[in-house]
Enzyme design. Sequence first.
Site, PDB file in Angstrom:
ATOM      1  N   TYR A 168       1.039  -1.241  -0.011  1.00  0.00           N
ATOM      2  CA  TYR A 168      -0.005  -0.076  -0.089  1.00  0.00           C
ATOM      3  C   TYR A 168       1.035   1.250  -0.189  1.00  0.00           C
ATOM      4  O   TYR A 168       1.618   1.337   0.932  1.00  0.00           O
ATOM      5  CB  TYR A 168      -0.951  -0.018   1.224  1.00  0.00           C
ATOM      6  CG  TYR A 168      -2.086  -0.973   1.081  1.00  0.00           C
ATOM      7  CD1 TYR A 168      -3.322  -0.479   0.586  1.00  0.00           C
ATOM      8  CD2 TYR A 168      -1.802  -2.284   1.425  1.00  0.00           C
ATOM      9  CE1 TYR A 168      -4.466  -1.279   0.492  1.00  0.00           C
ATOM     10  CE2 TYR A 168      -3.027  -3.090   1.285  1.00  0.00           C
ATOM     11  CZ  TYR A 168      -4.235  -2.650   1.017  1.00  0.00           C
ATOM     12  OH  TYR A 168      -5.431  -3.607   0.636  1.00  0.00           O
ATOM     13  N   HIS A 209      -4.125  -2.969  -7.908  1.00  0.00           N
ATOM     14  CA  HIS A 209      -5.390  -3.610  -7.422  1.00  0.00           C
ATOM     15  C   HIS A 209      -6.578  -2.643  -7.263  1.00  0.00           C
ATOM     16  O   HIS A 209      -7.548  -2.830  -7.723  1.00  0.00           O
ATOM     17  CB  HIS A 209      -4.996  -4.610  -6.449  1.00  0.00           C
ATOM     18  CG  HIS A 209      -6.278  -5.426  -5.673  1.00  0.00           C
ATOM     19  ND1 HIS A 209      -7.112  -4.958  -4.856  1.00  0.00           N
ATOM     20  CD2 HIS A 209      -6.663  -6.582  -6.293  1.00  0.00           C
ATOM     21  CE1 HIS A 209      -8.091  -5.980  -4.840  1.00  0.00           C
ATOM     22  NE2 HIS A 209      -7.821  -6.739  -5.522  1.00  0.00           N
ATOM     23  N   HIS A 210      -6.334  -1.695  -6.359  1.00  0.00           N
ATOM     24  CA  HIS A 210      -7.118  -0.507  -6.130  1.00  0.00           C
ATOM     25  C   HIS A 210      -6.529   0.480  -5.626  1.00  0.00           C
ATOM     26  O   HIS A 210      -5.671   0.740  -5.292  1.00  0.00           O
ATOM     27  CB  HIS A 210      -8.527  -0.935  -5.447  1.00  0.00           C
ATOM     28  CG  HIS A 210      -7.974  -1.163  -3.751  1.00  0.00           C
ATOM     29  ND1 HIS A 210      -7.557  -2.309  -3.329  1.00  0.00           N
ATOM     30  CD2 HIS A 210      -7.777  -0.247  -3.024  1.00  0.00           C
ATOM     31  CE1 HIS A 210      -7.201  -2.199  -2.001  1.00  0.00           C
ATOM     32  NE2 HIS A 210      -7.367  -0.980  -1.722  1.00  0.00           N
ATOM     33  N   HIS A 224      -2.873   0.342  -3.923  1.00  0.00           N
ATOM     34  CA  HIS A 224      -2.761  -0.968  -3.679  1.00  0.00           C
ATOM     35  C   HIS A 224      -1.935  -2.056  -4.695  1.00  0.00           C
ATOM     36  O   HIS A 224      -2.772  -1.829  -5.720  1.00  0.00           O
ATOM     37  CB  HIS A 224      -4.115  -1.741  -3.001  1.00  0.00           C
ATOM     38  CG  HIS A 224      -3.742  -3.313  -2.691  1.00  0.00           C
ATOM     39  ND1 HIS A 224      -4.799  -3.939  -2.609  1.00  0.00           N
ATOM     40  CD2 HIS A 224      -2.844  -3.839  -2.495  1.00  0.00           C
ATOM     41  CE1 HIS A 224      -4.490  -5.447  -2.562  1.00  0.00           C
ATOM     42  NE2 HIS A 224      -3.208  -5.084  -2.413  1.00  0.00           N
ATOM     43  N   HIS A 245     -16.406  -4.445  -2.365  1.00  0.00           N
ATOM     44  CA  HIS A 245     -14.977  -4.633  -2.330  1.00  0.00           C
ATOM     45  C   HIS A 245     -14.497  -5.922  -1.273  1.00  0.00           C
ATOM     46  O   HIS A 245     -14.964  -5.922  -0.216  1.00  0.00           O
ATOM     47  CB  HIS A 245     -14.355  -3.604  -1.993  1.00  0.00           C
ATOM     48  CG  HIS A 245     -12.784  -3.731  -2.028  1.00  0.00           C
ATOM     49  ND1 HIS A 245     -12.005  -3.907  -3.146  1.00  0.00           N
ATOM     50  CD2 HIS A 245     -11.662  -3.645  -1.071  1.00  0.00           C
ATOM     51  CE1 HIS A 245     -10.771  -4.018  -2.818  1.00  0.00           C
ATOM     52  NE2 HIS A 245     -10.544  -3.805  -1.550  1.00  0.00           N
ATOM     53  N   HIS A 292     -11.063  -9.229  -0.952  1.00  0.00           N
ATOM     54  CA  HIS A 292     -10.113  -9.829  -1.770  1.00  0.00           C
ATOM     55  C   HIS A 292     -10.430 -11.122  -2.349  1.00  0.00           C
ATOM     56  O   HIS A 292     -11.446 -11.313  -2.871  1.00  0.00           O
ATOM     57  CB  HIS A 292      -8.913  -9.766  -0.787  1.00  0.00           C
ATOM     58  CG  HIS A 292      -8.287  -8.506  -0.392  1.00  0.00           C
ATOM     59  ND1 HIS A 292      -7.594  -8.209   0.491  1.00  0.00           N
ATOM     60  CD2 HIS A 292      -8.462  -7.227  -0.869  1.00  0.00           C
ATOM     61  CE1 HIS A 292      -7.038  -6.705   0.484  1.00  0.00           C
ATOM     62  NE2 HIS A 292      -7.640  -6.203  -0.376  1.00  0.00           N
ATOM     63  N   MET A 338     -11.302  -8.702   3.026  1.00  0.00           N
ATOM     64  CA  MET A 338     -12.311  -7.318   3.435  1.00  0.00           C
ATOM     65  C   MET A 338     -13.541  -7.772   3.134  1.00  0.00           C
ATOM     66  O   MET A 338     -13.773  -8.584   2.256  1.00  0.00           O
ATOM     67  CB  MET A 338     -11.576  -6.187   2.617  1.00  0.00           C
ATOM     68  CG  MET A 338     -10.230  -5.705   2.981  1.00  0.00           C
ATOM     69  SD  MET A 338      -9.685  -4.232   1.946  1.00  0.00           S
ATOM     70  CE  MET A 338      -8.264  -3.790   2.584  1.00  0.00           C
TER      71      MET A 338
END
Length: 503
Positions: free
Chosen positions: A129, A161-162, A232, A311, A313, A386
């Site tokens: 992150y 990823h985000h 991320h 959202h 994972h 998450m």
Amino acid sequence: MKIRDLRCYFGQDAWSNSEGHVSLDSQQDYELIEAKKKADGFYLLFKRPFNTCDPRDYVIEEGTVHIIYGLLDQPIASLEDLNLFRIHTGVQRVLMLRPDMPSPTLPPDVQTLDVLAPNIIIPNQETTYWCFIQKLPDDMPKNHIVMYESRITPGNEAIVHHIEVFECATDLRDVPQYSGSCDDKMKPKKLNFCRHVLAAWAMGAEAFYYPPDAGLAIGGPGSSRFLRLEVHYHNPLIISGRHDSSGIRLHYTPSLRRYDAGIMELGLVYTPVMAIPPKQHTFYLTGYCTSRCTQTALPQGGIYVFASQLHTHLAGRGVKTVLVRGGKELEVLQDDQHFSTEYQTIRVLRKMINILPGDVLITKCTYNTEDRSKPTVGGFGIMEEMCVNYIHYYPRTQLELCKSHVDPGYLQKYFNFINRFHGNDQCVCADVGVTEQYSQVHWDDFAGGVLDSLYNTAPISMHCNQSTARLFPGEWEKQPLPEVTSILPKHRYPCEGGAESYS
């Protein structure tokens, strides 16, 4: 389907077994409208009912639809010659039932602001992150963000990823410059008070447009001059030396709209106290936004939710958020039981949903850990989990985050009980962290079942947070689970095929 000398043949309705063998379906539900080959590919236009009444057919419903396609090396004479495990396959994820709305026209005075990573080198580790502080001009007046979109560095599409963009707390007069790991213990402490979400993007998401009467405020009196970018990176191949300048482009206008919009996080707090046992085909975790929090934080007329972004994972398979009022399920904000972490687009609701003070919002996530030998704990890592729903709403409030987790004291009772049940009278639960305690559990059906029962009965800790990252005044520990006395029936499209297929 096969193509030979530009002659096109539409394969009939068929199904495959667990070994990949394909058989003709006794009930034919597909109708070919058009088939043609162009320079850039082959096109098929066909139709079928959402629900064909054929148990061998996929029911098209709300949420993500995974379209699987295959490429043949050479033509085949019949369906019996086709084995899906022996051909090159791919997948395309789409929302078939989303509202068909054209992209709004942006106002003529729109301007853009790029919030991008400053050409960093992506660390050669699986999960990173990355945080970066960007300062707005001191004299920037109040504007409304009316659209935002991702800006991904070419070649890094599979690693980014985000992305999120946060505004820092307005009472911070200065935030130190920073570009580095969000987990670095040496990072400025003020970064923890940069939690007001301005934009959130994840893999598969498209450009997001605000409704005509709302925009997200940026600049002007009472706002912060500092933004925090958080990217991320998921780098499972441990690629080194890859540069990245990914981020988000904000489109904003000085022509203010009627309402200031906001983004609120629902679901579970990112903490290892919530975990999924290994080897689970289906396991549920649920996060709550309680009536006490909405009663404390929402205005008398409530808020209006117009869009939502789910959202999880890699273990996530489904996410659903339900509005509960007076103990009765009233509305489904969003439900995707075919969720994919690679397709996390923001979804505009079919109608605005009014959330009132005293309402409850329940977000339930479904996970599959059949391929894992160790428990999966909640957290930021890609192999952790998450359970989040970012809801877009107006008018903006100070309620930034309304999430929960099981009470840690009751979780310790679970560890004590399970250890004694498995003959370990010397429990060292208090001497190690929660993640280690989960790893020491002997995971069988009983241990998983008791954990599931704990999550569905034990009190919770609420995070009813303001945009300053501080809790609203009140008592938030050891809160009872919201009571739900009436559940909405599952919506299913009526059968449109032959009922004889059920015989």
